[in-house]
Motif scaffolding. Structure first.
Motif, PDB file in Angstrom:
ATOM      1  N   ALA A 110       0.847  -1.190   0.000  1.00  0.00           N
ATOM      2  CA  ALA A 110       0.000   0.000   0.000  1.00  0.00           C
ATOM      3  C   ALA A 110       0.883   1.241   0.000  1.00  0.00           C
ATOM      4  CB  ALA A 110      -0.900   0.006   1.228  1.00  0.00           C
ATOM      5  N   GLN A 111       0.386   2.278  -0.599  1.00  0.00           N
ATOM      6  CA  GLN A 111       1.065   3.577  -0.576  1.00  0.00           C
ATOM      7  C   GLN A 111       0.040   4.569  -0.034  1.00  0.00           C
ATOM      8  OE1 GLN A 111       3.256   5.015  -4.097  1.00  0.00           O
ATOM      9  NE2 GLN A 111       1.965   6.826  -3.960  1.00  0.00           N
ATOM     10  N   ILE A 112       0.204   4.944   1.225  1.00  0.00           N
ATOM     11  CA  ILE A 112      -0.785   5.811   1.860  1.00  0.00           C
ATOM     12  C   ILE A 112      -0.079   6.952   2.571  1.00  0.00           C
ATOM     13  CG2 ILE A 112      -2.629   5.956   3.572  1.00  0.00           C
ATOM     14  CD1 ILE A 112      -3.135   2.958   3.003  1.00  0.00           C
ATOM     15  N   LEU A 113      -0.453   8.152   2.200  1.00  0.00           N
ATOM     16  CA  LEU A 113       0.020   9.357   2.882  1.00  0.00           C
ATOM     17  C   LEU A 113      -1.192   9.984   3.568  1.00  0.00           C
ATOM     18  CD1 LEU A 113       2.090  11.643   3.463  1.00  0.00           C
ATOM     19  CD2 LEU A 113       1.243  12.723   1.367  1.00  0.00           C
ATOM     20  N   THR A 114      -1.118  10.076   4.868  1.00  0.00           N
ATOM     21  CA  THR A 114      -2.193  10.713   5.610  1.00  0.00           C
ATOM     22  C   THR A 114      -1.662  12.035   6.145  1.00  0.00           C
ATOM     23  OG1 THR A 114      -3.048   8.564   6.270  1.00  0.00           O
ATOM     24  CG2 THR A 114      -3.827  10.465   7.519  1.00  0.00           C
ATOM     25  N   ALA A 115      -2.124  13.122   5.576  1.00  0.00           N
ATOM     26  CA  ALA A 115      -1.719  14.447   6.040  1.00  0.00           C
ATOM     27  C   ALA A 115      -2.810  14.976   6.960  1.00  0.00           C
ATOM     28  CB  ALA A 115      -1.525  15.387   4.859  1.00  0.00           C
ATOM     29  N   THR A 116      -2.401  15.442   8.117  1.00  0.00           N
ATOM     30  CA  THR A 116      -3.381  15.987   9.057  1.00  0.00           C
ATOM     31  C   THR A 116      -2.748  17.146   9.815  1.00  0.00           C
ATOM     32  OG1 THR A 116      -4.849  15.480  10.907  1.00  0.00           O
ATOM     33  CG2 THR A 116      -2.789  14.273  10.829  1.00  0.00           C
ATOM     34  N   ASN A 117      -3.453  18.228   9.866  1.00  0.00           N
ATOM     35  CA  ASN A 117      -3.014  19.402  10.619  1.00  0.00           C
ATOM     36  C   ASN A 117      -4.236  19.984  11.312  1.00  0.00           C
ATOM     37  OD1 ASN A 117      -0.072  20.007   9.908  1.00  0.00           O
ATOM     38  ND2 ASN A 117      -0.983  19.634   7.912  1.00  0.00           N
ATOM     39  N   ASP A 118      -4.043  20.423  12.541  1.00  0.00           N
ATOM     40  CA  ASP A 118      -5.141  20.981  13.323  1.00  0.00           C
ATOM     41  C   ASP A 118      -4.718  22.295  13.956  1.00  0.00           C
ATOM     42  OD1 ASP A 118      -7.224  18.896  13.248  1.00  0.00           O
ATOM     43  OD2 ASP A 118      -5.720  17.673  14.266  1.00  0.00           O
ATOM     44  N   VAL A 163      -3.459  13.312  17.692  1.00  0.00           N
ATOM     45  CA  VAL A 163      -2.254  13.047  16.901  1.00  0.00           C
ATOM     46  C   VAL A 163      -2.014  11.541  16.795  1.00  0.00           C
ATOM     47  CG1 VAL A 163       0.269  13.283  16.887  1.00  0.00           C
ATOM     48  CG2 VAL A 163      -1.175  15.264  17.387  1.00  0.00           C
ATOM     49  N   SER A 164      -2.168  10.825  17.888  1.00  0.00           N
ATOM     50  CA  SER A 164      -1.969   9.377  17.874  1.00  0.00           C
ATOM     51  C   SER A 164      -2.946   8.700  16.910  1.00  0.00           C
ATOM     52  CB  SER A 164      -2.134   8.808  19.288  1.00  0.00           C
ATOM     53  OG  SER A 164      -1.908   7.416  19.282  1.00  0.00           O
ATOM     54  N   THR A 165      -4.203   9.091  16.967  1.00  0.00           N
ATOM     55  CA  THR A 165      -5.203   8.531  16.057  1.00  0.00           C
ATOM     56  C   THR A 165      -4.874   8.880  14.609  1.00  0.00           C
ATOM     57  OG1 THR A 165      -6.927   8.620  17.742  1.00  0.00           O
ATOM     58  CG2 THR A 165      -7.655   8.555  15.449  1.00  0.00           C
ATOM     59  N   ASP A 166      -4.563  10.156  14.356  1.00  0.00           N
ATOM     60  CA  ASP A 166      -4.300  10.617  12.987  1.00  0.00           C
ATOM     61  C   ASP A 166      -3.046   9.991  12.378  1.00  0.00           C
ATOM     62  OD1 ASP A 166      -6.578  12.165  13.205  1.00  0.00           O
ATOM     63  OD2 ASP A 166      -5.510  14.078  13.313  1.00  0.00           O
ATOM     64  N   THR A 167      -2.080   9.612  13.213  1.00  0.00           N
ATOM     65  CA  THR A 167      -0.834   9.022  12.707  1.00  0.00           C
ATOM     66  C   THR A 167      -0.819   7.501  12.847  1.00  0.00           C
ATOM     67  OG1 THR A 167       0.332   9.257  14.824  1.00  0.00           O
ATOM     68  CG2 THR A 167       0.493  11.106  13.259  1.00  0.00           C
ATOM     69  N   HIS A 168      -1.989   6.922  13.081  1.00  0.00           N
ATOM     70  CA  HIS A 168      -2.102   5.470  13.244  1.00  0.00           C
ATOM     71  C   HIS A 168      -1.149   4.987  14.337  1.00  0.00           C
ATOM     72  CE1 HIS A 168      -4.524   5.548   9.615  1.00  0.00           C
ATOM     73  NE2 HIS A 168      -3.586   6.320   9.090  1.00  0.00           N
TER      74      HIS A 168
END
Length: 186
Positions: A110-118, A163-168
């Protein structure tokens, strides 16, 4: 109590071609940032995530603060076209994600980039409706409000949990104990 304020303005859907200026500014920022770091350091950073976070802040900044953001991050003007370009780049990167696959001859990871900023603000500092509109339209987010002065540890735990949830769970603690204080605004 953590509250998220969010505008009902729908997310923009810019064309991928609009990502060009955001891509160029991120490349310029990344190179200048790398040159400023200790050559003996072993580190990883995401110029996209840093640029996105500061792009989100730029709409709430003015005067010298805004000028410094624009200069350091190579943003140029932080107008509607700027935010559309940031959005196009973010959506373009997300469009590259692919699930793992397996056929008779090979397995592709898999190639997955999860970008998250709050954005997290002290609960007695209300964001303007226009700022919430920009965040919703171009970044798909709102503003989290927390009582930093009276519930500092609860706010820290909430940020770290998100952050923990968003970064798996790859980053379990972004904010160490003692960083947030009664003076924390954002």
């Amino acid at each position: 109590v953590i509250v998220e304020l969010r505008s009902s303005v729908p997310r923009a859907t810019p064309k991928i071609a609009e990502a060009s200026s955001a891509s160029q500014s991120e490349q310029a920022f990344a190179m200048s940032f790398l040159k400023a770091l200790d050559a003996d350091s072993n580190l990883a950073f995401s110029p996209h995530s840093l640029s996105t976070a500061f792009a989100m802040l730029s709409d709430a900044a003015s005067g010298q603060t805004l000028e410094e953001l624009q200069q350091v991050l190579a943003f140029g003007a932080t107008d509607k076209a700027f935010h559309r370009s940031q959005d196009a780049l973010d959506l373009g990167l997300a469009a590259r994600n692919r699930p793992a696959s397996k056929d008779d001859d090979k397995t592709v990871d898999a190639q997955i980039l999860t970008a998250t900023n709050d954005i997290w603000l002290r609960d007695d500092v209300p964001p303007t409706p226009a700022y919430l509109d920009t965040l919703a339209q171009y970044y798909g987010v709102g503003v989290h409000q927390a009582d930093f002065p009276k519930r500092t540890e609860e706010a820290r735990a909430a940020i770290n949990a998100k952050v923990s949830t968003d970064t798996h769970e790859l980053i379990s603690e972004l904010i160490p104990e003692g960083v947030l204080t009664i003076d924390t605004v954002a």
